[in-house]
Enzyme design. Structure first.
Site, PDB file in Angstrom:
ATOM      1  NE  ARG A 172      -4.191  -1.690   0.313  1.00  0.00           N
ATOM      2  CZ  ARG A 172      -4.358  -2.655  -0.596  1.00  0.00           C
ATOM      3  NH1 ARG A 172      -3.521  -2.767  -1.621  1.00  0.00           N
ATOM      4  NH2 ARG A 172      -5.360  -3.508  -0.498  1.00  0.00           N
ATOM      5  CG  HIS A 185      -3.594   0.136  -6.393  1.00  0.00           C
ATOM      6  ND1 HIS A 185      -3.871   0.696  -5.162  1.00  0.00           N
ATOM      7  CD2 HIS A 185      -3.659  -1.201  -6.190  1.00  0.00           C
ATOM      8  CE1 HIS A 185      -4.103  -0.260  -4.273  1.00  0.00           C
ATOM      9  NE2 HIS A 185      -3.982  -1.418  -4.878  1.00  0.00           N
TER      10      HIS A 185
HETATM   11  P1  NDP Z   1      -1.586 -12.031   4.189  1.00  0.00           P
HETATM   12  O1  NDP Z   1      -2.388 -11.558   5.340  1.00  0.00           O
HETATM   13  O2  NDP Z   1      -1.802 -13.418   3.676  1.00  0.00           O
HETATM   14  O3  NDP Z   1      -0.021 -11.920   4.536  1.00  0.00           O
HETATM   15  C1  NDP Z   1       0.509 -10.855   5.231  1.00  0.00           C
HETATM   16  C2  NDP Z   1       1.954 -11.184   5.581  1.00  0.00           C
HETATM   17  O4  NDP Z   1       2.553 -10.024   6.192  1.00  0.00           O
HETATM   18  C3  NDP Z   1       2.078 -12.312   6.600  1.00  0.00           C
HETATM   19  O5  NDP Z   1       3.169 -13.131   6.289  1.00  0.00           O
HETATM   20  C4  NDP Z   1       2.323 -11.567   7.907  1.00  0.00           C
HETATM   21  O6  NDP Z   1       3.051 -12.299   8.873  1.00  0.00           O
HETATM   22  C5  NDP Z   1       3.129 -10.389   7.429  1.00  0.00           C
HETATM   23  N1  NDP Z   1       3.055  -9.290   8.390  1.00  0.00           N
HETATM   24  C6  NDP Z   1       1.979  -8.574   8.759  1.00  0.00           C
HETATM   25  N2  NDP Z   1       2.306  -7.670   9.693  1.00  0.00           N
HETATM   26  C7  NDP Z   1       3.628  -7.820   9.926  1.00  0.00           C
HETATM   27  C8  NDP Z   1       4.555  -7.202  10.799  1.00  0.00           C
HETATM   28  N3  NDP Z   1       4.186  -6.223  11.624  1.00  0.00           N
HETATM   29  N4  NDP Z   1       5.823  -7.627  10.766  1.00  0.00           N
HETATM   30  C9  NDP Z   1       6.208  -8.642   9.962  1.00  0.00           C
HETATM   31  N5  NDP Z   1       5.378  -9.270   9.108  1.00  0.00           N
HETATM   32  C10 NDP Z   1       4.108  -8.860   9.086  1.00  0.00           C
HETATM   33  O7  NDP Z   1      -1.791 -10.963   3.016  1.00  0.00           O
HETATM   34  P2  NDP Z   1      -1.683 -11.180   1.435  1.00  0.00           P
HETATM   35  O8  NDP Z   1      -0.396 -11.847   1.139  1.00  0.00           O
HETATM   36  O9  NDP Z   1      -2.914 -11.796   0.887  1.00  0.00           O
HETATM   37  O10 NDP Z   1      -1.675  -9.644   0.934  1.00  0.00           O
HETATM   38  C11 NDP Z   1      -0.674  -8.752   1.358  1.00  0.00           C
HETATM   39  C12 NDP Z   1      -0.992  -7.339   0.932  1.00  0.00           C
HETATM   40  O11 NDP Z   1      -0.764  -7.147  -0.470  1.00  0.00           O
HETATM   41  C13 NDP Z   1      -2.442  -6.884   1.096  1.00  0.00           C
HETATM   42  O12 NDP Z   1      -2.759  -6.578   2.430  1.00  0.00           O
HETATM   43  C14 NDP Z   1      -2.464  -5.649   0.213  1.00  0.00           C
HETATM   44  O13 NDP Z   1      -2.031  -4.516   0.962  1.00  0.00           O
HETATM   45  C15 NDP Z   1      -1.413  -5.943  -0.860  1.00  0.00           C
HETATM   46  N6  NDP Z   1      -2.043  -6.127  -2.183  1.00  0.00           N
HETATM   47  C16 NDP Z   1      -1.733  -5.239  -3.195  1.00  0.00           C
HETATM   48  C17 NDP Z   1      -2.298  -5.375  -4.446  1.00  0.00           C
HETATM   49  C18 NDP Z   1      -1.921  -4.461  -5.559  1.00  0.00           C
HETATM   50  O14 NDP Z   1      -2.541  -4.525  -6.639  1.00  0.00           O
HETATM   51  N7  NDP Z   1      -0.916  -3.617  -5.404  1.00  0.00           N
HETATM   52  C19 NDP Z   1      -3.267  -6.452  -4.749  1.00  0.00           C
HETATM   53  C20 NDP Z   1      -3.490  -7.329  -3.634  1.00  0.00           C
HETATM   54  C21 NDP Z   1      -2.903  -7.162  -2.406  1.00  0.00           C
HETATM   55  P3  NDP Z   1       2.444 -13.656   9.515  1.00  0.00           P
HETATM   56  O15 NDP Z   1       2.488 -14.680   8.402  1.00  0.00           O
HETATM   57  O16 NDP Z   1       3.399 -13.980  10.586  1.00  0.00           O
HETATM   58  O17 NDP Z   1       1.065 -13.340   9.954  1.00  0.00           O
END
Ligand code: NDP
Length: 308
Positions: free
Chosen positions: A223, A271
């Site tokens: 984001r 985006h």
């Molecule tokens: P998930 O919820 O499956 O994965 C999130 C990952 O981030 C997890 O591995 C999580 O760790 C890690 N994480 C979250 N908070 C922290 C932190 N504070 N420190 C370290 N690691 C952290 O999300 P998705 O993979 O499905 O999607 C990720 C993001 O991609 C979405 O939220 C969105 O913002 C972005 N996105 C962008 C798009 C675009 O077109 N540009 C399209 C789709 C998504 P843990 O595994 O330990 O929980």
């Protein structure tokens, strides 16, 4: 009993067809048509309607149309209503394509060559092998893991960073605050695929860049609010970073007078890294509806405490 869809209408029309075929007992409405609000049990939206709880007193489940829920004000959704984010094959495939394209572009100096072409400069640089390049992905969730798996196949040295410990064959895994610096120190191409939360807002900052090897490339697919844009421009000016590929910005569309537009070492897309695909997303939502009815765990259930 009805399902209310409040998002892009063309995709909504396709959902309506698939719902009619697979769950004819659920009436499907595309916003702003709602039917009897008391009948609305399920809502799928990018941005939920205002006064959600009062307007739809029998709501049981809220779906985000996107992979993230940062655009939701979760405090406006009553605590007893589960919120589910989008986990669907089409969205994953699109992100794997874009991330691969961006990492390969960074790896093969595509941004530099594009700038050189504009200047009429013919200047080859050494060609490096993927196996000599270290890629690091912030976020090892549904998208981050799929991207890592694909990049690993090209032979890149791959690592991921997440909140909880992970174990992924062929991937060096780092976790938590304690693991971040070591992860950054071994990363030439950094891809951000984190969700936007209170903890991750502004994470792509001067403080983080200083731990990357000089000349690293940033690819932000998460984001816009993950990135402190002024810190990026400063890091590029100081050659701490050599280039950036951005799919997201703090303000979208990026204001016309923003320096990122003209920066020779920034590649920007509006985006579009990935989008929720009509058929596969409808299948994912229908599957979650079945799970909800049968009392099974929901796929993509959001933890309100963590914010993702
Ligand atoms: P998930 O919820 O499956 O994965 C999130 C990952 O981030 C997890 O591995 C999580 O760790 C890690 N994480 C979250 N908070 C922290 C932190 N504070 N420190 C370290 N690691 C952290 O999300 P998705 O993979 O499905 O999607 C990720 C993001 O991609 C979405 O939220 C969105 O913002 C972005 N996105 C962008 C798009 C675009 O077109 N540009 C399209 C789709 C998504 P843990 O595994 O330990 O929980």
């Amino acid at each position: 009993m009805s399902f209310l869809y409040k998002s892009e209408p063309v995709r909504g029309a396709r959902w309506a067809e698939l719902f009619a075929a697979q769950t004819p007992e659920i009436d499907f409405h595309i916003w702003p048509s709602t039917g009897d609000p008391a009948q609305v049990r399920y809502l799928a939206a990018w941005q939920p309607p205002e006064n959600l709880a009062d307007t739809f007193p029998n709501l049981e489940l809220v779906f985000s149309i996107g992979a993230g829920v940062d655009q939701f004000d979760l405090s406006c959704i009553p605590a007893h209503i589960p919120v589910v984010r989008m986990v669907e094959a089409g969205l994953v495939a699109g992100m794997v394509e874009y991330a691969t394209l961006a990492v390969l572009a960074a790896h093969r100096d595509w941004i530099t060559y594009a700038a050189q072409q504009r200047e009429g400069v013919w200047k080859p640089m050494p060609v490096r092998t993927a196996s000599s390049r270290r890629v690091g992905v912030l976020g090892m969730g549904v998208l981050g893991k799929a991207v890592l798996e694909k990049l690993h196949g090209f032979g890149f040295q791959c690592a991921g960073w997440s909140r909880s410990e992970k174990d992924m064959p062929g991937i060096e895994c780092f976790a938590g605050e304690d693991g971040l610096q070591d992860f950054l120190a071994r990363t030439d191409i950094l891809v951000c695929l984190l969700p936007l939360t209170a903890e991750t807002r502004g994470i792509l900052s001067r403080q983080l860049f200083q731990h990357l090897p000089q000349g690293a490339v940033l690819i932000n697919l998460g984001r816009g609010d993950h990135l402190v844009e002024a810190d990026l421009l400063d890091a590029l000016d100081r050659n701490q970073l050599s280039a950036a590929i951005l799919d997201v910005c703090r303000v979208e569309p990026l204001p016309q007078n923003h320096p990122i537009w003209q920066h020779p070492r920034v590649m920007l897309t509006p985006h579009i890294a990935s989008m929720t695909q009509p058929d596969t997303s409808a299948e994912a939502v229908l599957d979650n509806l079945r799970r909800h009815r049968e009392g099974l765990p929901l796929v993509g259930l959001v933890d309100r405490e963590r914010g993702y």
